[in-house]
Design a protein around this motif. Sequence first.
Motif, PDB file in Angstrom:
ATOM      1  N   CYS A  49       0.844  -1.208   0.000  1.00  0.00           N
ATOM      2  CA  CYS A  49       0.000   0.000   0.000  1.00  0.00           C
ATOM      3  C   CYS A  49       0.876   1.253   0.000  1.00  0.00           C
ATOM      4  O   CYS A  49       0.579   2.233  -0.695  1.00  0.00           O
ATOM      5  N   GLU A  53       0.798   4.150  -2.804  1.00  0.00           N
ATOM      6  CA  GLU A  53       0.516   5.544  -2.464  1.00  0.00           C
ATOM      7  C   GLU A  53       1.644   6.472  -2.898  1.00  0.00           C
ATOM      8  O   GLU A  53       1.432   7.654  -3.158  1.00  0.00           O
ATOM      9  N   TYR A 133      -6.852  -1.337   3.592  1.00  0.00           N
ATOM     10  CA  TYR A 133      -7.957  -0.502   3.102  1.00  0.00           C
ATOM     11  C   TYR A 133      -9.318  -1.199   3.244  1.00  0.00           C
ATOM     12  O   TYR A 133     -10.362  -0.548   3.082  1.00  0.00           O
ATOM     13  N   LYS A 136     -12.829   0.051   4.555  1.00  0.00           N
ATOM     14  CA  LYS A 136     -12.765   1.509   4.732  1.00  0.00           C
ATOM     15  C   LYS A 136     -13.026   2.248   3.425  1.00  0.00           C
ATOM     16  O   LYS A 136     -13.286   3.436   3.421  1.00  0.00           O
ATOM     17  N   TRP A 137     -12.885   1.544   2.311  1.00  0.00           N
ATOM     18  CA  TRP A 137     -13.045   2.206   1.021  1.00  0.00           C
ATOM     19  C   TRP A 137     -14.506   2.436   0.704  1.00  0.00           C
ATOM     20  O   TRP A 137     -15.402   1.863   1.293  1.00  0.00           O
ATOM     21  N   LYS A 138     -14.707   3.291  -0.302  1.00  0.00           N
ATOM     22  CA  LYS A 138     -16.031   3.436  -0.901  1.00  0.00           C
ATOM     23  C   LYS A 138     -15.938   2.827  -2.291  1.00  0.00           C
ATOM     24  O   LYS A 138     -15.132   3.266  -3.112  1.00  0.00           O
ATOM     25  N   ASP A 140     -16.573   2.272  -5.917  1.00  0.00           N
ATOM     26  CA  ASP A 140     -17.018   3.157  -6.986  1.00  0.00           C
ATOM     27  C   ASP A 140     -17.383   2.308  -8.211  1.00  0.00           C
ATOM     28  O   ASP A 140     -17.615   1.111  -8.099  1.00  0.00           O
ATOM     29  N   THR A 173     -13.718  13.483  -3.775  1.00  0.00           N
ATOM     30  CA  THR A 173     -13.100  12.557  -2.816  1.00  0.00           C
ATOM     31  C   THR A 173     -12.722  13.255  -1.516  1.00  0.00           C
ATOM     32  O   THR A 173     -12.375  12.590  -0.552  1.00  0.00           O
ATOM     33  N   GLY A 176      -9.594  12.051  -0.284  1.00  0.00           N
ATOM     34  CA  GLY A 176      -9.459  10.611  -0.494  1.00  0.00           C
ATOM     35  C   GLY A 176      -8.804  10.336  -1.841  1.00  0.00           C
ATOM     36  O   GLY A 176      -8.709  11.216  -2.701  1.00  0.00           O
ATOM     37  N   LEU A 299     -11.988   2.235  -6.656  1.00  0.00           N
ATOM     38  CA  LEU A 299     -12.329   2.348  -5.233  1.00  0.00           C
ATOM     39  C   LEU A 299     -11.796   3.683  -4.725  1.00  0.00           C
ATOM     40  O   LEU A 299     -10.710   4.112  -5.118  1.00  0.00           O
ATOM     41  N   LEU A 300     -12.556   4.336  -3.852  1.00  0.00           N
ATOM     42  CA  LEU A 300     -12.107   5.581  -3.245  1.00  0.00           C
ATOM     43  C   LEU A 300     -11.602   5.273  -1.841  1.00  0.00           C
ATOM     44  O   LEU A 300     -12.336   4.706  -1.017  1.00  0.00           O
ATOM     45  N   ILE A 301     -10.342   5.615  -1.591  1.00  0.00           N
ATOM     46  CA  ILE A 301      -9.719   5.312  -0.300  1.00  0.00           C
ATOM     47  C   ILE A 301      -9.697   6.595   0.535  1.00  0.00           C
ATOM     48  O   ILE A 301      -9.039   7.569   0.144  1.00  0.00           O
TER      49      ILE A 301
END
Length: 326
Positions: A49, A53, A133, A136-138, A140, A173, A176, A299-301
């Motif tokens: 990760c 990032e 993650y 916790k993600w959203k 998408d 975001t 995010g 995915l939105l982190i």
Amino acid sequence: MSNTKTTAAKMRNPNWIAVEDYKFPGGWTDPTAGGGNSADKDARARALCRELEAGKILFFAKLPYKFPSDEREFLLSREWNELRLHKNVSYRPADDVMRGFSGDHGTETHLHHIVRNYSAHVVKFLSDFLRPYAGKWKLDFASFRPLEEQGRDLSLHKRNDLLHVDAFRLRPTRGGRILRVFTNLHATKPRVWYAIGDFGYVAEKYAADAGLSRFAAKNGSLRRSVSRCAAGLGLARLSRTPYDRFMLRFHDYLKENDDFQRNSPRLRLEFPPGATWMVFTDGVAHAAMSGQFAMEQTLLIPPEALVAPESAPYRILERIAAARLC
Ligand SMILES: [Fe+2]
């Protein structure tokens, strides 16, 4: 493109990390890197990760998740000329809605079934592989991209073959990050990208000219506000922060900028048939130059789930602007 560093882009490409200790089925394979206990897997996933990032692309030569061969063959079995009016087929897992296809009902139903399965299998894989993650993600959109990227007739801001960072007009975001997982389904052709992994370089060179100072909060300070950034990522309708507004502008600015398009030190990446790769596309500038038949899940982190928040574009831009952006 004199500054383009062309590379065979196999395993030695400095922009990507070939993951060889995670396979489907079975998951982590190297006992010293996660095949043993849960703490080992957590540590290995956290290290990856951090690389993601920081702007690296994680690459898998073979599918790391389930994708039935008959479903892949169906996707490859036709030209999908019904899609010419649309950019892609999109699928929204939250409400199980597919858009972008306008052919016969039987094909639509089968395609819907395949993209639904695809999305679920990728999420299952990521829940294990990117465990820091998970939950916790959203989640998408997912997409099916059957059209040849080379020579597509799209308006300038929609063109995929111009280097850009991603920003979503309708889905802010608020600090995010945008994680995207791609698979090249094509039987013989690679998917070819240009990419620049160093968001700091791009931002230092171009953010001021793109108007960053105009977007920074007028009385902003650098007091950290991750919780404020993160608040509401799960809400249905979100307001845009100055960061979101700047990133929308930056996306367009970079596509419009001839100097950036011609002279930036990008790498040429070839993702071979069957390859899967994942990347934070809000930080890694990218352009899809050619390729056909790809699947993608976004995915939105949220900021509080990041393991290296100092690498996040909003933090880099706040340092440059010396002001808060979200
Ligand atoms: Fe993009």
